[in-house]
Scaffold this motif. Structure first.
Motif, PDB file in Angstrom:
ATOM      1  N   GLU A  38      22.480  38.486  39.597  1.00 38.60           N
ATOM      2  CA  GLU A  38      21.968  38.089  38.535  1.00 38.60           C
ATOM      3  C   GLU A  38      22.754  36.325  39.551  1.00 38.60           C
ATOM      4  OE1 GLU A  38      24.342  36.232  34.450  1.00 38.60           O
ATOM      5  OE2 GLU A  38      24.425  38.180  35.327  1.00 38.60           O
ATOM      6  N   ALA A  39      23.931  36.534  40.486  1.00 33.71           N
ATOM      7  CA  ALA A  39      23.568  35.147  41.978  1.00 33.71           C
ATOM      8  C   ALA A  39      22.485  34.811  42.241  1.00 33.71           C
ATOM      9  CB  ALA A  39      24.633  36.034  41.977  1.00 33.71           C
ATOM     10  N   LEU A  40      21.782  35.837  42.910  1.00 32.18           N
ATOM     11  CA  LEU A  40      20.894  36.598  43.521  1.00 32.18           C
ATOM     12  C   LEU A  40      20.309  35.899  43.213  1.00 32.18           C
ATOM     13  CD1 LEU A  40      21.901  38.904  46.148  1.00 32.18           C
ATOM     14  CD2 LEU A  40      21.768  36.982  46.360  1.00 32.18           C
ATOM     15  N   HIS A  41      19.675  35.920  41.723  1.00 29.23           N
ATOM     16  CA  HIS A  41      18.493  35.458  41.249  1.00 29.23           C
ATOM     17  C   HIS A  41      18.640  34.307  39.819  1.00 29.23           C
ATOM     18  CE1 HIS A  41      17.470  39.256  42.972  1.00 29.23           C
ATOM     19  NE2 HIS A  41      16.189  38.766  42.698  1.00 29.23           N
ATOM     20  N   MET A  42      19.767  33.205  40.170  1.00 27.12           N
ATOM     21  CA  MET A  42      20.195  32.176  39.215  1.00 27.12           C
ATOM     22  C   MET A  42      19.045  31.842  39.170  1.00 27.12           C
ATOM     23  SD  MET A  42      23.523  31.110  40.483  1.00 27.12           S
ATOM     24  CE  MET A  42      24.134  30.464  39.079  1.00 27.12           C
TER      25      MET A  42
END
Length: 457
Positions: free
Chosen positions: A336-340
């Motif tokens: 999720e952090a990589l594609h936020m």
């Protein structure tokens, strides 16, 4: 070796759960298994606890030794070992011992084991009778009850203090090149290798990273041949500009970790360090980069040890992967952090998980598999024993890269300490293996709150 020189080692139950084949570790000495230990193993083997398998393995190991022995031979001891290092293993019927230790009634099993040790201490004098247990409180109670010799099981303990554990890199004070006299340098394409005396390096090992106080020098030990060492010139600038899935290192420690994760010649990358240092996000970014962008591997497998699911929050519905999701929240948080910043984060995550053939697997179902052409991330390794980690590592076939990560300050298992954790064991065991690299990620980069908590709590 005289009979009086042979020690008698009485094993507590937790020793056989920690290392089921520990009965073979005492060489020319004699091992005694109290009947109480067998009863406790019997109760544990049918339980839903994660140590039930180890209990069954220990029982089978004992059965292999005693299967053709008579009751008298079992009481006297069956020889194990080879050559001069021949010891014996025997079973002591401790329920027949009438002497008692006055202690808490709810610890009846422990008390019977203590009774057995005190009985042997009296009957077998002047021989040394040693109680071996991993239970610290049991060691204290034994000493208080009058047991002369009490020890921890240290056969699989490679270091005495976790502070001695290698960090995978060495930082020199001042400038490294000021310490080097003559040096043979050769360029191979984009790589530059330097051959220099190994005595200039502090206890070097293959794939150890080298740093100094300058803002430029960084290198990795490529090979050690007697008194010569070959180092690969990396430079700090190049390490800090390694990029995987748009993730860039935030410090030199992450730069070294990224170098190990992206190097196809390294089959095993071990990442240790405090919470929030970036272990999981670096591993995940490197995995996506090499599977989706470069097509170096066919899939990503993420696994970790699952505590007793049934006893904690009840049995979880769904498939194996759905059951694993609560335990792999760190990985889904990372995705999720990589594609936020994507327009649709959920859609991006679903697309990437399918594109990367991302699989969540329980460590309990890894046994017997052969994993080919995969990027495997084994999270929370600090909660695994050396034998469990061996089971996982030996699953990796051709073309597979394994990343083991963990924080030795966050051990949840009641049977492990930082020095006996499987993570500590593999860091030391694989230190000189040319296909592995270890990096301790110093510094918390998650947030200033996490950094303050790590330093002050």
């Amino acid at each position: 070796m005289g009979d009086a020189d042979r020690k008698l080692f009485v094993l507590d139950t937790n020793i056989l759960l920690h290392e089921p084949f520990s009965i073979y570790s005492f060489q020319e000495h004699d091992v005694v298994i109290p009947m109480t230990v067998l009863e406790e193993l019997d109760r544990i083997k049918d339980s839903k606890r994660d140590v039930s398998r180890d209990a069954r393995v220990a029982i089978r190991a004992l059965e292999d030794i005693f299967k053709e022995a008579t009751p008298d031979e079992i009481g006297e001891g069956i020889a194990v070992g080879k050559g001069d290092a021949t010891g014996t293993v025997s079973i002591l019927a401790d329920f027949e011992i009438k002497e008692t230790v006055h202690a808490f009634a709810d610890k009846a099993g422990d008390n019977r084991i203590l009774n057995a040790v005190l009985y042997l201490q009296t009957k077998r004098s002047p021989r040394k009778v040693v109680l071996v247990t991993k239970d610290i409180n049991m060691r204290l109670r034994a000493k208080g009850a009058g047991v002369m010799y009490v020890e921890d099981y240290r056969t699989d303990q490679l270091i005495d203090d976790v502070r001695l554990l290698t960090k995978g890199f060495h930082q020199f004070a001042g400038s490294f090149w000021d310490k080097v006299g003559e040096c043979n340098s050769q360029a191979y394409g984009t790589e530059t290798l330097h051959t220099l005396p190994s005595e200039l390096l502090d206890t070097p090992f293959v794939n150890q990273y080298l740093l100094d106080d300058s803002d430029d020098f960084a290198a990795r030990v490529q090979a050690i041949d007697g008194d010569k060492a070959v180092i690969k010139d990396l430079s700090r600038e190049r390490l800090m500009h390694r990029v995987a899935w748009d993730v860039k290192p935030k410090n030199i420690y992450q730069g070294m970790a990224m170098d190990a994760l992206l190097d196809p010649s390294i089959d095993l990358a071990i990442l240790t360090g405090p919470a929030g240092c970036g272990k999981t996000i670096l591993a995940m970014a490197a995995a996506l980069e090499q599977v989706v962008e470069k097509g170096m591997y066919d899939k990503i497998i993420v696994t970790r040890n699952t505590p007793d699911i049934g006893e904690s929050i009840g049995f979880l519905p769904g498939s194996e992967e759905e059951k694993m999701l609560p335990w792999l929240g760190a990985v889904t948080d990372t995705l999720e952090a990589l594609h936020m910043h994507d327009e649709c984060t959920d859609g991006s995550m679903r697309y990437i998980m399918e594109k990367a053939n991302l699989q969540f697997k329980s460590i309990n179902f890894m046994r017997g598999r052969s994993i080919q052409n995969a990027f495997v991330i084994l999270d929370e390794c600090q909660n695994l024993t050396a034998s469990q980690l061996k089971t996982i590592i030996t699953r990796c076939g051709e073309g597979t890269k394994l990343v083991c990560s963990g924080n030795l300050a966050q051990i949840d298992s009641s049977y492990l300490t930082p020095v006996t954790s499987g993570l500590t064991y593999i860091v030391e065991r694989f230190k000189n293996f040319e296909g592995s690299a270890c990096v301790y990620l110093n510094g918390v980069v998650r947030s200033r709150l996490a950094e303050f908590a790590e330093e002050n709590l």
